[in-house]
Write a protein that holds these residues in place. Structure first.
Motif, PDB file in Angstrom:
ATOM      1  N   ILE A 195      18.081   3.026   6.591  1.00 40.96           N
ATOM      2  CA  ILE A 195      17.060   2.574   7.554  1.00 40.96           C
ATOM      3  C   ILE A 195      15.619   2.819   7.094  1.00 40.96           C
ATOM      4  N   VAL A 196      15.294   4.066   6.662  1.00 43.01           N
ATOM      5  CA  VAL A 196      13.894   4.495   6.593  1.00 43.01           C
ATOM      6  C   VAL A 196      13.057   3.789   5.527  1.00 43.01           C
ATOM      7  N   ALA A 225      10.742  -4.581   3.828  1.00 48.47           N
ATOM      8  CA  ALA A 225       9.806  -4.169   4.874  1.00 48.47           C
ATOM      9  C   ALA A 225      10.185  -4.714   6.250  1.00 48.47           C
ATOM     10  N   PHE A 226      10.737  -5.935   6.274  1.00 43.08           N
ATOM     11  CA  PHE A 226      10.978  -6.589   7.567  1.00 43.08           C
ATOM     12  C   PHE A 226      12.472  -6.828   7.830  1.00 43.08           C
ATOM     13  N   ALA A 227      13.306  -5.918   7.329  1.00 47.48           N
ATOM     14  CA  ALA A 227      14.738  -5.995   7.652  1.00 47.48           C
ATOM     15  C   ALA A 227      14.897  -5.928   9.165  1.00 47.48           C
ATOM     16  N   ARG A 233      17.324  -2.289   9.833  1.00 48.05           N
ATOM     17  CA  ARG A 233      18.693  -2.047   9.347  1.00 48.05           C
ATOM     18  C   ARG A 233      18.800  -2.563   7.910  1.00 48.05           C
ATOM     19  N   LEU A 234      18.213  -1.803   7.004  1.00 51.35           N
ATOM     20  CA  LEU A 234      18.081  -2.217   5.610  1.00 51.35           C
ATOM     21  C   LEU A 234      19.438  -2.280   4.914  1.00 51.35           C
ATOM     22  N   GLY A 235      20.311  -1.343   5.228  1.00 49.67           N
ATOM     23  CA  GLY A 235      21.638  -1.350   4.624  1.00 49.67           C
ATOM     24  C   GLY A 235      22.387  -2.631   4.910  1.00 49.67           C
ATOM     25  N   ILE A 236      22.259  -3.107   6.151  1.00 53.56           N
ATOM     26  CA  ILE A 236      22.934  -4.354   6.538  1.00 53.56           C
ATOM     27  C   ILE A 236      22.293  -5.546   5.842  1.00 53.56           C
TER      28      ILE A 236
END
Length: 471
Positions: free
Chosen positions: A34-35, A293-295, A299-302
């Motif tokens: 996420i972060v 930046a704009f996931a 939810r960047l992993g997804i």
């Protein structure tokens, strides 16, 4: 069930592998998935993103190997609380324990539990935070909160039945999450990495820029603004790397603690640092900077899994995060109760918490922690609490590592089976970097970090009230 038994002692049933798995399992929760999205909005470039993760990893490892000296000197339950008491005073140790119970450990347990609930909702939507089950005035009870409380109660019950039960869950879930994270990284590079995305991300690797949410534009930054952006970004990376010190709390149950606690700290933080840096390099190979930046909902992993596995990627990552958060909370719950046990034996916590149950674990401490963490789940304020927490955590890390210098003078002839690696240079570098980080946070986020300091200092009157009652 939780009777105190005279003559009961904590059992040394955990080896080096168990200690290392506790460190890794407690550190890796949902943060790595996420972060980095918020970090990318703060610094806007591949170079700065990776540098911040490397810097956070180095700081964490310096702190961990420095704690090795303290853990070898005081191989007993309570860890950091004991180190602060020996270096400074019971008051400083109590302020740590107070903050630990009020927000650090319990707030983290609540937040990790709710993350489990939110991702469980991917598999079964009625379990999500949007499913409001009960509402009265401003209070809303949602399904994710109940799922969180259920997992906290379940893990508390399992750990109350003996340290071996918690150990098995920790080892199994941690090995599973390490394997799945490495799998995600490898699949990312093999199935979804694109040369043009990688080249574009690294074309202006050191041109820092910040996203302005009001104007919806990127702005080039440097100097003091960049320093503030780095500090703000490090809240995410350092929080994702936190809880490594949990193994020191259970030193009383580690076999050969003089050796194994320090080694667990080193191996555990090294494994997590390598995983985190590789995961972010994978993100940069799979997604453009703006995609990071704009996931969606951060939810960047997804977002990274979708190019690898298509729509099923959502479910794969949801299951991974559920495994990750469940194992993470097991480690937090197991370790936290040992701090309250040690405080209670010093007369600074509920008396009941000083007792061990039939399984030779601090049962009352586990259930006190469970009740308060569950209340924080219901409060809906755990997100704010975690903002407050980071400043407190770093202040006590600074004080604990400074304690190595103090104890070298105060107890020059004490047995030190292990000495802090790189002393005095590396511990001094950590103190300097962590102090700069805290100053920048207090300057830029006084509304949250200021409250963190207030919560910590609020323990002073409680300490003197507790002390007068026990006299």
């Amino acid at each position: 069930m939780e009777n105190e038994h005279e003559g009961k002692h904590l059992k040394r049933e955990l080896g080096l592998l168990d200690g290392t798995m506790l460190v890794v399992g407690s550190m890796i929760g949902s943060g790595i998935f996420i972060v980095s999205a918020d970090m990318m909005r703060n610094v806007g470039s591949a170079g700065w993103l990776i540098l911040i993760w490397v810097l956070s990893g180095i700081m964490t490892m310096i702190a961990a190997v420095s704690y090795g000296e303290l853990s070898a000197m005081f191989p007993k339950a309570g860890g950091q609380y004991v180190y602060l008491k020996e270096s400074y005073s019971k008051l400083i140790a109590f302020l740590y324990g107070w903050s630990f119970f009020a927000v650090i450990q319990t707030g983290t347990i609540a937040a990790v539990g709710v993350a489990f609930g939110k991702f469980a909702a991917y598999l079964y939507p009625p379990l999500g935070p949007d499913n409001i089950l009960y509402e009265v005035g401003a209070f809303k009870l949602n399904a994710a909160q109940l799922v969180s409380i259920a997992t906290i109660v379940l893990l508390t019950f399992i750990n109350s039945r003996g340290v071996k039960n918690g150990k098995y869950i920790q080892t199994i879930f941690t090995i599973t999450k390490i394997a799945s994270l490495f799998g995600l990284i490898i699949f990312g590079f093999v199935l979804a990495a694109k040369g043009d995305i990688w080249d574009a991300n690294w074309a202006d690797a050191w041109t820092a820029r910040q996203w302005n949410g009001d104007t919806k534009t990127w702005t080039a930054i440097g100097g003091g603004v960049l320093m503030s952006a780095i500090a703000a970004s490090m809240v995410g990376s350092l929080f994702s790397s936190d809880a490594w010190n949990g193994v020191t709390f259970i030193s009383g149950e580690i076999k050969d603690p003089h050796r194994n606690v320090g080694l667990s700290l080193f191996y555990g933080t090294l494994i997590v640092t390598v995983i985190y840096i590789l995961a972010n390099i994978m993100y940069l190979a799979v997604l453009p900077n703006d995609g990071i930046a704009f996931a969606d909902l951060d939810r960047l992993g997804i977002a990274a899994a979708q190019p690898m596995f298509g729509s099923t990627g959502t479910y794969i990552i949801a299951i991974m995060i559920m495994i990750s958060t469940f194992g993470c909370n097991n480690g937090l719950i197991m370790a936290g109760a040992r701090v309250y046990y040690t405080m209670a034996k010093d007369g600074l916590f509920f008396k009941k918490a000083a007792g061990l149950n039939r399984a030779s674990v601090p049962g009352w401490g586990l259930w006190f922690q469970c009740i308060w963490a569950s209340a924080l789940c219901l409060s809906g304020q755990y997100g704010d609490l975690l903002d407050y927490v980071m400043i407190i955590v770093m202040i006590f890390y600074i004080l604990t590592i400074a304690g190595i210098f103090i104890l070298r003078r105060k107890m020059p002839h004490a047995e030190r089976p292990y000495k802090a690696f790189g002393y005095p240079v590396l511990p001094a570098i950590y103190i300097l970097l962590a102090t700069v980080f805290c100053v920048m946070l207090l300057k830029d986020k006084p509304e949250t970090c200021g409250w963190g300091v207030v919560i910590m200092l609020g323990g002073i009157p409680v300490y003197y009230l507790t002390k007068s009652k026990n006299q």
